[in-house]
Design an enzyme around this catalytic site. Structure first.
Site, short mmCIF file in Angstrom:
data_model
loop_
_atom_site.label_atom_id
_atom_site.label_comp_id
_atom_site.label_asym_id
_atom_site.label_seq_id
_atom_site.Cartn_x
_atom_site.Cartn_y
_atom_site.Cartn_z
N LYS A 69 -6.45 64.68 14.73
CA LYS A 69 -6.94 63.40 15.25
C LYS A 69 -8.19 62.95 14.49
O LYS A 69 -8.33 61.78 14.13
CB LYS A 69 -7.25 63.51 16.74
CG LYS A 69 -6.00 63.54 17.62
CD LYS A 69 -6.36 63.65 19.09
CE LYS A 69 -5.12 63.63 19.97
NZ LYS A 69 -5.46 63.73 21.42
N ALA B 6 -11.07 65.33 20.25
CA ALA B 6 -10.79 66.42 21.19
C ALA B 6 -9.37 66.29 21.72
O ALA B 6 -8.81 65.19 21.76
CB ALA B 6 -11.80 66.40 22.34
N ASP B 7 -8.83 67.41 22.14
CA ASP B 7 -7.54 67.40 22.81
C ASP B 7 -7.51 68.52 23.84
O ASP B 7 -7.92 69.64 23.54
CB ASP B 7 -6.39 67.58 21.82
CG ASP B 7 -5.06 67.23 22.45
OD1 ASP B 7 -4.68 66.04 22.42
OD2 ASP B 7 -4.40 68.12 23.01
N THR B 8 -7.05 68.21 25.04
CA THR B 8 -7.03 69.17 26.13
C THR B 8 -5.60 69.53 26.49
O THR B 8 -4.75 68.66 26.65
CB THR B 8 -7.76 68.60 27.36
OG1 THR B 8 -9.13 68.31 27.00
CG2 THR B 8 -7.76 69.61 28.50
N GLY C 107 -9.51 71.61 22.36
CA GLY C 107 -9.88 71.70 20.95
C GLY C 107 -10.91 70.63 20.64
O GLY C 107 -10.79 69.48 21.09
#
Length: 208
Positions: free
Chosen positions: A59, A75-77, A112
């Protein structure tokens, strides 16, 4: 000529209103929000934590060309039960399946984080929290589905909303479960030269 007194720009590569609100909680308002559009399909044997890191990294990389010379945060959850990744439920039936799976058991939430610095360096890490649900009965699940809160949420629940009624225990960062681990995000920014406290005391205006 470059204005050396100007604070560097901070770009948030996420459309999540929760991440924007969490940054505001520590006094940081992104100068711009530029969501990345990438393929989020997990690899066939991809583990949840590396998957969250990869998505955050991709991203950030996807929008970096538009923001050279700025700090770019992505960010990625991911919610995971063992090796199984629970993404955002596509419909009510899938959300019901997720909640039934989470009922009465522990799961992990991985976020992340990826930061690209003004000189083009990319740093990626992840943060993990463990969450335990109480056993859910069909009435509770049906009521939660009717609330609509599950929509757009990893694992089909929001810990900061009605979903908090399901949470028996958390180990680790609460804000990580919401979508952005604040202590670790602050350390990532300040540890790479971003003037965190200066910006916290002088918030800027978001440009969307």
């Amino acid at each position: 000529m470059t204005d050396t007194n100007r604070s560097p720009l901070l770009i948030l590569a996420s459309a999540s209103p929760r991440r924007k609100e969490l940054l505001l909680q520590i006094g940081i308002t992104p100068d711009q929000i530029d969501p990345a559009d990438i393929d989020e399909t997990p690899g066939g044997d991809e583990q949840p934590r590396p998957y969250a890191e990869r998505l955050a990294r991709e991203k950030a990389a996807a929008v970096m060309e538009r923001h050279k010379g700025a700090y770019l945060l992505a960010a990625d959850t991911v919610v995971a039960v063992g090796r199984r990744i629970l993404g955002k439920a596509a419909n009510e039936a899938e959300a019901k399946g997720f909640l039934s799976l989470l009922s009465g058991r522990a799961h992990k939430v991985h976020t992340g984080l990826s930061l690209i610095t003004p000189d083009g360096q990319q740093i990626t890490k992840s943060v993990t929290s463990a969450v335990k649900f109480k056993p859910l009965d069909s009435f509770e699940i049906d009521c939660y589905l009717k609330s609509g809160e599950w929509q757009g949420k990893a694992g089909a629940y929001a810990i900061q909303g009605l979903g908090s009624l399901f949470i028996r225990q958390i180990q680790g960062s609460y804000s990580n479960v919401v979508g952005l681990p604040l202590q670790e995000t602050g350390a990532l920014l300040s540890g790479n030269g971003f003037p965190l406290w200066q910006r916290a005391l002088q918030p800027s205006t978001v440009q969307e």
